[in-house]
Design a protein around this motif. Structure first.
Motif, PDB file in Angstrom:
ATOM      1  N   TRP A 319      17.781  12.711   7.601  1.00 13.93           N
ATOM      2  CA  TRP A 319      16.969  12.481   6.426  1.00 13.93           C
ATOM      3  C   TRP A 319      16.862  11.313   5.357  1.00 13.93           C
ATOM      4  O   TRP A 319      16.220  10.927   4.650  1.00 13.93           O
ATOM      5  CB  TRP A 319      16.922  13.991   5.877  1.00 13.93           C
ATOM      6  CG  TRP A 319      15.871  14.940   6.175  1.00 13.93           C
ATOM      7  CD1 TRP A 319      15.211  15.182   7.618  1.00 13.93           C
ATOM      8  CD2 TRP A 319      14.905  15.897   5.189  1.00 13.93           C
ATOM      9  NE1 TRP A 319      14.393  16.202   7.557  1.00 13.93           N
ATOM     10  CE2 TRP A 319      14.319  16.719   6.328  1.00 13.93           C
ATOM     11  CE3 TRP A 319      15.190  16.299   4.066  1.00 13.93           C
ATOM     12  CZ2 TRP A 319      13.388  17.642   5.871  1.00 13.93           C
ATOM     13  CZ3 TRP A 319      14.350  17.143   3.619  1.00 13.93           C
ATOM     14  CH2 TRP A 319      13.536  17.762   4.397  1.00 13.93           C
ATOM     15  N   VAL A 320      18.206  11.009   5.610  1.00  9.38           N
ATOM     16  CA  VAL A 320      18.905  10.032   4.315  1.00  9.38           C
ATOM     17  C   VAL A 320      18.257   8.625   4.733  1.00  9.38           C
ATOM     18  O   VAL A 320      18.490   8.149   5.747  1.00  9.38           O
ATOM     19  CB  VAL A 320      20.412  10.116   4.286  1.00  9.38           C
ATOM     20  CG1 VAL A 320      20.903   8.922   3.547  1.00  9.38           C
ATOM     21  CG2 VAL A 320      20.954  11.368   3.731  1.00  9.38           C
ATOM     22  N   MET A 321      17.975   8.093   3.428  1.00 10.03           N
ATOM     23  CA  MET A 321      17.390   6.692   3.431  1.00 10.03           C
ATOM     24  C   MET A 321      18.656   5.793   2.863  1.00 10.03           C
ATOM     25  O   MET A 321      18.917   5.985   1.632  1.00 10.03           O
ATOM     26  CB  MET A 321      16.043   6.434   2.690  1.00 10.03           C
ATOM     27  CG  MET A 321      15.550   4.871   2.683  1.00 10.03           C
ATOM     28  SD  MET A 321      14.235   4.937   1.890  1.00 10.03           S
ATOM     29  CE  MET A 321      13.031   6.208   2.425  1.00 10.03           C
ATOM     30  N   THR A 322      19.299   4.860   3.455  1.00 16.81           N
ATOM     31  CA  THR A 322      20.029   3.969   2.852  1.00 16.81           C
ATOM     32  C   THR A 322      19.499   2.857   2.264  1.00 16.81           C
ATOM     33  O   THR A 322      18.270   2.452   2.662  1.00 16.81           O
ATOM     34  CB  THR A 322      21.252   3.689   3.709  1.00 16.81           C
ATOM     35  OG1 THR A 322      20.776   3.281   5.076  1.00 16.81           O
ATOM     36  CG2 THR A 322      22.172   4.902   4.022  1.00 16.81           C
ATOM     37  N   ARG A 323      20.082   1.952   1.636  1.00 20.08           N
ATOM     38  CA  ARG A 323      19.548   0.693   1.368  1.00 20.08           C
ATOM     39  C   ARG A 323      18.954  -0.094   2.130  1.00 20.08           C
ATOM     40  O   ARG A 323      17.846  -0.711   2.013  1.00 20.08           O
ATOM     41  CB  ARG A 323      20.580  -0.089   0.298  1.00 20.08           C
ATOM     42  CG  ARG A 323      19.774  -1.384  -0.580  1.00 20.08           C
ATOM     43  CD  ARG A 323      20.891  -1.730  -1.405  1.00 20.08           C
ATOM     44  NE  ARG A 323      21.668  -2.650  -0.806  1.00 20.08           N
ATOM     45  CZ  ARG A 323      22.633  -3.646  -1.132  1.00 20.08           C
ATOM     46  NH1 ARG A 323      22.872  -3.357  -2.543  1.00 20.08           N
ATOM     47  NH2 ARG A 323      23.440  -4.515  -0.524  1.00 20.08           N
ATOM     48  N   ASP A 324      19.388  -0.175   3.326  1.00 18.72           N
ATOM     49  CA  ASP A 324      18.747  -1.275   4.434  1.00 18.72           C
ATOM     50  C   ASP A 324      17.483  -0.539   5.018  1.00 18.72           C
ATOM     51  O   ASP A 324      16.792  -1.231   5.494  1.00 18.72           O
ATOM     52  CB  ASP A 324      19.878  -1.182   5.361  1.00 18.72           C
ATOM     53  CG  ASP A 324      20.171  -0.146   6.204  1.00 18.72           C
ATOM     54  OD1 ASP A 324      20.954   0.800   5.372  1.00 18.72           O
ATOM     55  OD2 ASP A 324      19.814   0.069   7.361  1.00 18.72           O
ATOM     56  N   GLU A 325      17.144   0.729   4.433  1.00 14.32           N
ATOM     57  CA  GLU A 325      16.291   1.570   5.083  1.00 14.32           C
ATOM     58  C   GLU A 325      14.825   1.439   3.990  1.00 14.32           C
ATOM     59  O   GLU A 325      13.697   2.428   4.145  1.00 14.32           O
ATOM     60  CB  GLU A 325      16.368   2.784   5.685  1.00 14.32           C
ATOM     61  CG  GLU A 325      17.409   2.646   6.995  1.00 14.32           C
ATOM     62  CD  GLU A 325      18.137   3.889   7.101  1.00 14.32           C
ATOM     63  OE1 GLU A 325      18.393   4.102   8.388  1.00 14.32           O
ATOM     64  OE2 GLU A 325      18.214   4.903   6.250  1.00 14.32           O
ATOM     65  N   VAL A 326      15.235   1.236   2.776  1.00 12.57           N
ATOM     66  CA  VAL A 326      14.094   1.408   1.830  1.00 12.57           C
ATOM     67  C   VAL A 326      13.063   0.461   2.009  1.00 12.57           C
ATOM     68  O   VAL A 326      13.256  -0.833   2.313  1.00 12.57           O
ATOM     69  CB  VAL A 326      14.841   0.917   0.411  1.00 12.57           C
ATOM     70  CG1 VAL A 326      13.516   0.744  -0.536  1.00 12.57           C
ATOM     71  CG2 VAL A 326      16.004   1.975   0.081  1.00 12.57           C
ATOM     72  N   ASP A 327      11.911   1.114   2.392  1.00  7.97           N
ATOM     73  CA  ASP A 327      10.863   0.287   3.010  1.00  7.97           C
ATOM     74  C   ASP A 327       9.473   0.318   2.328  1.00  7.97           C
ATOM     75  O   ASP A 327       8.423   0.053   2.920  1.00  7.97           O
ATOM     76  CB  ASP A 327      10.474   0.772   4.447  1.00  7.97           C
ATOM     77  CG  ASP A 327      10.286   2.348   4.434  1.00  7.97           C
ATOM     78  OD1 ASP A 327      10.133   3.053   3.367  1.00  7.97           O
ATOM     79  OD2 ASP A 327       9.979   2.673   5.511  1.00  7.97           O
ATOM     80  N   TRP A 328       9.622   0.370   0.774  1.00  3.38           N
ATOM     81  CA  TRP A 328       8.320   0.486   0.135  1.00  3.38           C
ATOM     82  C   TRP A 328       7.733  -0.873   0.310  1.00  3.38           C
ATOM     83  O   TRP A 328       6.369  -1.034   0.236  1.00  3.38           O
ATOM     84  CB  TRP A 328       8.571   0.946  -1.307  1.00  3.38           C
ATOM     85  CG  TRP A 328       9.204  -0.166  -2.047  1.00  3.38           C
ATOM     86  CD1 TRP A 328      10.765  -0.257  -2.352  1.00  3.38           C
ATOM     87  CD2 TRP A 328       9.040  -1.114  -2.942  1.00  3.38           C
ATOM     88  NE1 TRP A 328      11.185  -1.312  -3.213  1.00  3.38           N
ATOM     89  CE2 TRP A 328      10.070  -1.776  -3.377  1.00  3.38           C
ATOM     90  CE3 TRP A 328       7.305  -1.862  -3.243  1.00  3.38           C
ATOM     91  CZ2 TRP A 328       9.797  -3.229  -4.328  1.00  3.38           C
ATOM     92  CZ3 TRP A 328       7.356  -3.113  -3.810  1.00  3.38           C
ATOM     93  CH2 TRP A 328       8.518  -3.482  -4.275  1.00  3.38           C
ATOM     94  N   ARG A 329       8.459  -2.036   0.268  1.00  2.00           N
ATOM     95  CA  ARG A 329       7.526  -3.402   0.524  1.00  2.00           C
ATOM     96  C   ARG A 329       6.785  -3.524   1.881  1.00  2.00           C
ATOM     97  O   ARG A 329       5.836  -3.838   1.924  1.00  2.00           O
ATOM     98  CB  ARG A 329       8.907  -4.383   0.492  1.00  2.00           C
ATOM     99  CG  ARG A 329       9.258  -4.539  -1.116  1.00  2.00           C
ATOM    100  CD  ARG A 329      10.361  -5.651  -1.165  1.00  2.00           C
ATOM    101  NE  ARG A 329      11.067  -5.958  -2.478  1.00  2.00           N
ATOM    102  CZ  ARG A 329      12.070  -5.332  -2.922  1.00  2.00           C
ATOM    103  NH1 ARG A 329      12.554  -4.435  -2.218  1.00  2.00           N
ATOM    104  NH2 ARG A 329      12.375  -5.526  -4.143  1.00  2.00           N
ATOM    105  N   ALA A 330       7.536  -2.947   2.912  1.00  2.00           N
ATOM    106  CA  ALA A 330       6.675  -3.077   4.161  1.00  2.00           C
ATOM    107  C   ALA A 330       5.729  -2.107   4.198  1.00  2.00           C
ATOM    108  O   ALA A 330       4.498  -2.467   4.613  1.00  2.00           O
ATOM    109  CB  ALA A 330       7.692  -2.764   5.284  1.00  2.00           C
ATOM    110  N   ALA A 331       5.704  -0.975   3.638  1.00  2.00           N
ATOM    111  CA  ALA A 331       4.771  -0.027   3.450  1.00  2.00           C
ATOM    112  C   ALA A 331       3.530  -0.739   2.697  1.00  2.00           C
ATOM    113  O   ALA A 331       2.235  -0.459   2.900  1.00  2.00           O
ATOM    114  CB  ALA A 331       5.044   1.163   2.980  1.00  2.00           C
ATOM    115  N   SER A 332       3.706  -1.512   1.651  1.00  2.00           N
ATOM    116  CA  SER A 332       2.820  -2.149   1.007  1.00  2.00           C
ATOM    117  C   SER A 332       2.160  -3.002   1.533  1.00  2.00           C
ATOM    118  O   SER A 332       0.886  -3.328   1.275  1.00  2.00           O
ATOM    119  CB  SER A 332       3.474  -2.975  -0.473  1.00  2.00           C
ATOM    120  OG  SER A 332       2.669  -3.387  -1.168  1.00  2.00           O
ATOM    121  N   GLU A 333       2.889  -4.046   2.273  1.00  2.00           N
ATOM    122  CA  GLU A 333       2.175  -4.892   3.205  1.00  2.00           C
ATOM    123  C   GLU A 333       1.079  -4.256   4.209  1.00  2.00           C
ATOM    124  O   GLU A 333      -0.150  -4.797   4.281  1.00  2.00           O
ATOM    125  CB  GLU A 333       3.179  -5.635   3.918  1.00  2.00           C
ATOM    126  CG  GLU A 333       3.921  -6.671   3.014  1.00  2.00           C
ATOM    127  CD  GLU A 333       5.197  -7.300   3.705  1.00  2.00           C
ATOM    128  OE1 GLU A 333       5.171  -7.260   5.174  1.00  2.00           O
ATOM    129  OE2 GLU A 333       5.918  -7.888   2.928  1.00  2.00           O
TER     130      GLU A 333
END
Length: 339
Positions: A319-333
């Motif tokens: 369940w855990v999201m680490t810094r390398d998995e923060v993907d709001w920028r990709a989701a935004s694209e």
């Protein structure tokens, strides 16, 4: 067109619920702030990488990261996703370095949270404690108002520096207002006035559009603590709801507050954590007791992940999201390609 449709379908699979449409309470919020808020709302629909894990720290930002977050990276090879500081430790001498450190963290993919134990404008010698007549704090021409506005201007200056660097801030003012450890525990309407005054001053007068506004009471598990939603200033002034949890271990006191706040229809988080078993057990408890939680952030010192152990189990939990998995920028694209 076919390429866009394929990318859009891929986005719906990778980021389910992302286009749910929640809007920030500030109509002039930056596009990044709006995107992150919508991304937060979408996280409970995921099966994995759905829970942001961060850490609060004291001192300067660099000291805090080096003491509370970097040792976890050194041990596991993974960075926590969110760095959290409080303006109580900021001043004119270290603010520049703190802004620089948070900007570096942001550019490396991390998220940022800030809170503020704001000084008592009626009695500066009391720090953030004591009592204050909120009416006087908000009435122009009084000494209390002058001191209060000086504090707001100082905080706004630091937030504006972060805005200039493109940093979006999960902004958590007046936290734990329901338990009375600071000067603002008053009538609910007075508190609402205090919150709305800051909101309008920061957004309309100071042009702070990089803030995601977080309402964060303490879990109401002790005598004298008012219900978690008692001071809620209204949906038009709040983006995210959260709980500071210092109750019984294993989140055994969270059910009532979680139910009240989650029902408000905003993304929900645990904005301070102080009572738990080992670090991995926090995620197991969230899964079973408050599964729509999108972030969890322990306090420092004896409340830290390092003090509780099993940080490897924490960062490797599905369940855990680490810094390398923060993907709001990709989701935004992906979202931007939607027809």
């Amino acid at each position: 067109m076919r390429h866009i449709i394929l990318l859009t379908l891929t986005g719906l699979l990778l980021y389910p619920g992302f286009a749910a449409g929640i809007e920030p309470c500030n109509p002039n919020a930056s596009e990044d702030a709006r995107t992150i808020l919508q991304w937060l709302e979408s996280l409970p629909a995921r099966e994995t990488n759905r829970l942001i894990v961060g850490h609060y720290f004291n001192g300067t930002v660099r000291q805090g990261i080096d003491t509370n977050i970097k040792p976890i990276y050194d041990h596991t090879g993974k960075w926590l996703a969110l760095a959290a500081s409080d303006f109580i430790w900021w001043n004119s001498e270290n603010a520049g370095g703190n802004v620089e450190a948070l900007t570096e963290w942001w550019k490396a993919g991390g998220l940022v949270m800030l809170s503020w134990h704001i000084s008592n404008p009626a009695d500066p010698a009391a720090g953030y404690k004591g009592s204050c007549d909120i009416e006087r704090a908000l009435t122009e021409g009084t000494d209390v108002n002058r001191r209060y506005m000086n504090s707001l201007n100082k905080g706004a200056e630091w937030l504006l520096r972060l805005q200039e660097q493109g940093v979006v801030v999960l902004w958590r003012p007046f936290h734990e207002m329901n338990q009375g450890f600071w000067w603002g525990k008053k009538d609910k309407l007075q508190f609402a006035r205090l919150w709305v005054h800051m909101f309008k001053y920061f957004t309309q007068q100071k042009g702070l559009n990089n803030l995601i506004w977080v309402y964060a009471p303490n879990v109401a598990n002790y005598a004298g603590y008012l219900p978690e939603d008692y001071y809620y200033p209204g949906e038009e002034f709040v983006d995210v709801v959260a709980i500071d949890y210092y109750g019984r271990p294993s989140l055994n006191d969270i059910a009532g507050g979680y139910g009240k706040l989650e029902a408000l229809g905003k993304p929900f988080g645990i904005s301070e954590l102080g009572s738990y078993g080992d670090s991995k057990s926090v995620i197991d408890d969230i899964q079973s007791k408050c599964p729509r939680t999108v972030f969890v952030v322990p306090w420092y010192g004896k409340f830290s992940f390092l003090a509780h152990g099993n940080v490897e189990g924490l960062v490797n939990h599905p369940w855990v999201m680490t810094r390398d998995e923060v993907d709001w920028r990709a989701a935004s694209e992906i979202k931007g390609l939607s027809p």
